[in-house]
Motif scaffolding. Structure first.
Motif, short mmCIF file in Angstrom:
data_model
loop_
_atom_site.label_atom_id
_atom_site.label_comp_id
_atom_site.label_asym_id
_atom_site.label_seq_id
_atom_site.Cartn_x
_atom_site.Cartn_y
_atom_site.Cartn_z
N ARG A 144 0.83 -1.20 0.00
CA ARG A 144 0.00 0.00 0.00
C ARG A 144 0.88 1.27 0.00
NH1 ARG A 144 -5.18 0.28 1.74
NH2 ARG A 144 -4.93 -1.60 3.03
N GLN A 145 1.95 1.21 0.83
CA GLN A 145 2.86 2.36 0.92
C GLN A 145 3.55 2.61 -0.42
OE1 GLN A 145 2.88 4.20 3.65
NE2 GLN A 145 4.27 5.68 2.69
N GLN A 146 4.00 1.52 -1.05
CA GLN A 146 4.66 1.65 -2.35
C GLN A 146 3.69 2.18 -3.41
OE1 GLN A 146 6.05 -2.43 -2.78
NE2 GLN A 146 8.16 -1.80 -2.36
N LEU A 147 2.45 1.73 -3.32
CA LEU A 147 1.42 2.18 -4.27
C LEU A 147 1.19 3.69 -4.13
CD1 LEU A 147 -0.77 1.44 -6.38
CD2 LEU A 147 -2.32 1.00 -4.46
N ARG A 148 1.09 4.16 -2.90
CA ARG A 148 0.84 5.58 -2.65
C ARG A 148 2.03 6.45 -3.04
NH1 ARG A 148 -2.42 5.33 3.19
NH2 ARG A 148 -4.36 4.49 2.31
N GLU A 149 3.22 5.88 -2.97
CA GLU A 149 4.42 6.64 -3.35
C GLU A 149 4.68 6.60 -4.85
OE1 GLU A 149 7.46 4.86 -0.99
OE2 GLU A 149 6.77 5.76 0.89
N GLY A 150 3.85 5.84 -5.58
CA GLY A 150 3.99 5.78 -7.04
C GLY A 150 5.05 4.82 -7.53
N LYS A 151 5.56 3.98 -6.64
CA LYS A 151 6.64 3.07 -7.04
C LYS A 151 6.14 1.90 -7.89
CE LYS A 151 9.53 4.11 -2.99
NZ LYS A 151 10.09 3.59 -1.74
N LEU A 152 4.83 1.66 -7.88
CA LEU A 152 4.29 0.51 -8.62
C LEU A 152 3.57 0.95 -9.90
CD1 LEU A 152 2.67 -1.38 -5.59
CD2 LEU A 152 5.00 -1.58 -6.46
N ASP A 153 3.66 2.22 -10.26
CA ASP A 153 2.86 2.75 -11.37
C ASP A 153 3.09 2.02 -12.68
OD1 ASP A 153 1.72 4.51 -9.69
OD2 ASP A 153 2.70 6.32 -10.47
N GLU A 154 4.31 1.51 -12.90
CA GLU A 154 4.63 0.88 -14.18
C GLU A 154 4.34 -0.61 -14.20
OE1 GLU A 154 5.53 2.73 -16.87
OE2 GLU A 154 5.04 4.35 -15.47
N ARG A 155 3.98 -1.19 -13.05
CA ARG A 155 3.62 -2.63 -13.00
C ARG A 155 2.37 -2.88 -13.84
NH1 ARG A 155 6.71 -6.55 -9.86
NH2 ARG A 155 8.00 -5.31 -8.46
N MET A 156 2.25 -4.10 -14.36
CA MET A 156 1.08 -4.48 -15.16
C MET A 156 0.14 -5.34 -14.33
SD MET A 156 1.74 -2.93 -17.98
CE MET A 156 0.52 -3.60 -19.11
N VAL A 157 -1.16 -5.06 -14.43
CA VAL A 157 -2.18 -5.90 -13.79
C VAL A 157 -3.26 -6.21 -14.82
CG1 VAL A 157 -1.85 -5.10 -11.41
CG2 VAL A 157 -3.38 -3.85 -12.92
N GLU A 158 -4.03 -7.25 -14.53
CA GLU A 158 -5.11 -7.64 -15.44
C GLU A 158 -6.45 -7.33 -14.80
OE1 GLU A 158 -5.15 -11.20 -18.53
OE2 GLU A 158 -5.80 -11.89 -16.55
N LEU A 159 -7.28 -6.58 -15.54
CA LEU A 159 -8.57 -6.13 -15.01
C LEU A 159 -9.71 -6.64 -15.87
CD1 LEU A 159 -8.49 -2.33 -14.06
CD2 LEU A 159 -8.94 -4.24 -12.57
N ASP A 160 -10.88 -6.82 -15.24
CA ASP A 160 -12.11 -7.05 -15.99
C ASP A 160 -12.72 -5.68 -16.30
OD1 ASP A 160 -12.13 -9.84 -16.05
OD2 ASP A 160 -12.88 -9.94 -13.99
N VAL A 161 -12.76 -5.30 -17.58
CA VAL A 161 -13.34 -4.00 -17.94
C VAL A 161 -14.61 -4.22 -18.75
CG1 VAL A 161 -11.12 -2.82 -17.93
CG2 VAL A 161 -11.95 -3.82 -20.05
N ARG A 162 -15.54 -3.28 -18.59
CA ARG A 162 -16.80 -3.39 -19.31
C ARG A 162 -16.61 -3.03 -20.77
NH1 ARG A 162 -19.01 -0.25 -14.92
NH2 ARG A 162 -20.01 -1.59 -13.39
#
Length: 472
Positions: A187-205
């Motif tokens: 969570r801390q890394q996410l808020r600091e922007g350290k994970l911005d370039e990571r790829m995730v898979e989402l279900d989009v409409r």
């Protein structure tokens, strides 16, 4: 009811209930130069709305708004006065040209469409307000969902060093505690922007629907079909897997959560009530539909017919919209026109009677042009100075430069078509043409525009009447 005035601090925000007509005029003065009579008329109309809200419901129902006709040439501030008034009151506002409408039976827009458009504007207004209310919660919810994607909860039998979906490893120790610690670090890394370039898979409409056409002799407006709501129900709301960066996924999830948290039924109820009680419609070019039938065919054949169609809307009727029935009894109508050829008395008597307040706006003088250039909060000089500051250029206008610009604008308006303050935009563009073009390459970053420079850029064009008609 508190309102936010652009350019004020929190301490300076005013309560609409506390605004006297004099203070309303004072607020309008910040954006529109001159035209005291028009400002007084709209200030009284707005104050009367506040007074009406404090009356017993049975009496308030009987008090109808006093609609206004503004008479004056283009570019003198008619639209701006009405728009700023609506912003000041936090009212749904629609500007529409009366000449866009045609009598029922002709091809063109029907007059009831103005109410449907106003409702859409009100829906957007209320939705934006609700978005502000839920934005923090939506962001937290989106954050939790994103953490679930990055580090799914471990199964009970999973070893303590099992990797998450995005390649993050749980710390050793008891399963629950190590998972919580890993999640908080993530969570801390996410808020600091350290994970911005990571790829995730989402279900989009999916937003695509089969293409088809509707053919109707009534027109789509008359049919009043809510296509946006109907199509997903017919074809189902399909989703698809999509890979995206964490930063993009976070924005998408925030939007999804905002839509979930907003009660659209409540938004609709508030929007309809706001339109009915405080909506403002600015009916421009009313002079284009003034005049009785001339007995010949042509484009003006339905002028009187359009007036008769507008009449029930202004008088007070009920319009069917996709959000339900909307009453127009207490909507404030501000009509405007130059009335060069026709005059207000050329309107049909019934419509004249529904616009009891008439105000004439004055043509702008040279002094008015100088004030328009410098005094309003977003004056032209401030706009151009700010634009060129982005190039590191410091632009300064001398007093004699402003005098010359105002003089030229006034002379061109007199010699050609009088388009009011809009002429200043054309003159300013011509004056600053060379500076704007060369700004990124200029070595000297302090530029002073004086009277001589203005005359060099514009004088020859103004002298030649034929040339000025084309260029200015």
């Amino acid at each position: 009811m508190a309102i936010y005035l652009p350019g004020t601090t929190d301490e300076e925000q005013l309560s609409l209930d506390d605004l006297t007509p004099r203070e309303i005029v004072s607020e309008l003065d910040k954006y529109v130069v001159g035209q005291k009579d028009a400002k007084r008329a709209v200030a009284i109309a707005l104050r009367n709305r506040m007074r009406r809200q404090k009356l017993p419901p049975d009496l308030a129902e009987e008090i109808l708004p006093k609609n206004i006709i503004m008479i004056g040439p283009t570019g003198v501030g008619k639209t701006e006065i009405a728009r700023r008034l609506a912003k000041l009151a936090g009212s749904p506002f629609l500007k529409i040209e009366a000449s866009k409408f045609t009598e029922v039976g002709y091809v063109g827009r029907d007059v009831e469409s103005m109410i449907r458009d106003l409702i859409e504007i009100a829906i957007d207004m209320v939705r934006e307000e609700k978005l502000d209310d839920v934005s923090d919660k939506a962001e937290l919810n989106a954050e939790e969902r994103l953490l679930d994607l990055l580090l799914p909860p471990a199964a009970p039998q999973a070893p303590s060093h099992q990797a998450g979906a995005a390649g993050f490893v749980l710390e050793s120790g008891s399963g629950g505690e190590s998972y919580s610690r890993s999640r908080e670090k993530l969570r801390q890394q996410l808020r600091e922007g350290k994970l911005d370039e990571r790829m995730v898979e989402l279900d989009v409409r999916e937003k695509s629907f089969p293409a088809f056409e509707i053919i109707s002799n009534q027109g789509v407006e008359e049919m009043d079909i809510n296509m946006k709501d109907m199509l997903p129900n017919i074809f189902g709301q399909r989703t698809k897997k999509r890979k995206m960066k964490v930063s993009e996924a976070f924005e998408y999830l925030i939007q999804e959560e905002e839509q979930r948290l907003i009660d659209m039924d409540q938004v609709t109820r508030i929007a309809v009530e706001r339109v009915e009680q405080s909506g403002i419609i600015f009916l421009d070019e009313i002079d284009k539909i003034a005049g009785r039938e001339s007995g010949h065919g042509g484009p003006d054949v339905s002028r009187e017919g359009v007036q008769r169609d507008i009449l029930p809307i202004v008088e007070g009727t009920t319009v069917n919209t996709r959000y339900g029935m909307v009453r127009t009894d207490h909507i404030l109508f501000i009509a405007a026109g130059a009335f060069h050829v026709s005059k207000p008395s050329d309107l049909i008597p019934e419509l004249q009677g529904r616009f009891p307040i008439r105000v004439e706006l004055q043509s702008l003088t040279i002094e008015d042009f100088i004030k328009i250039l410098t005094e309003p909060k977003s004056s032209l000089v401030k706009q151009y100075t700010a634009l060129l500051e982005t190039e590191g250029l410091k632009l300064e206008f001398t007093r004699d430069a402003l005098d010359e610009i105002a003089n030229f604008a006034f002379r061109v308006n007199e010699g050609t078509e009088n388009i009011g303050a809009r002429r200043l935009h054309t003159i300013m563009e011509r004056v600053l043409d060379e500076i704007s073009f060369g700004a990124p390459d200029l070595k000297e970053k302090d530029v002073k525009v004086d009277g001589d420079y203005v005359r060099r850029m514009v004088a020859d064009i103004v002298k030649d009447q034929d040339l000025s008609r084309y260029i200015l």
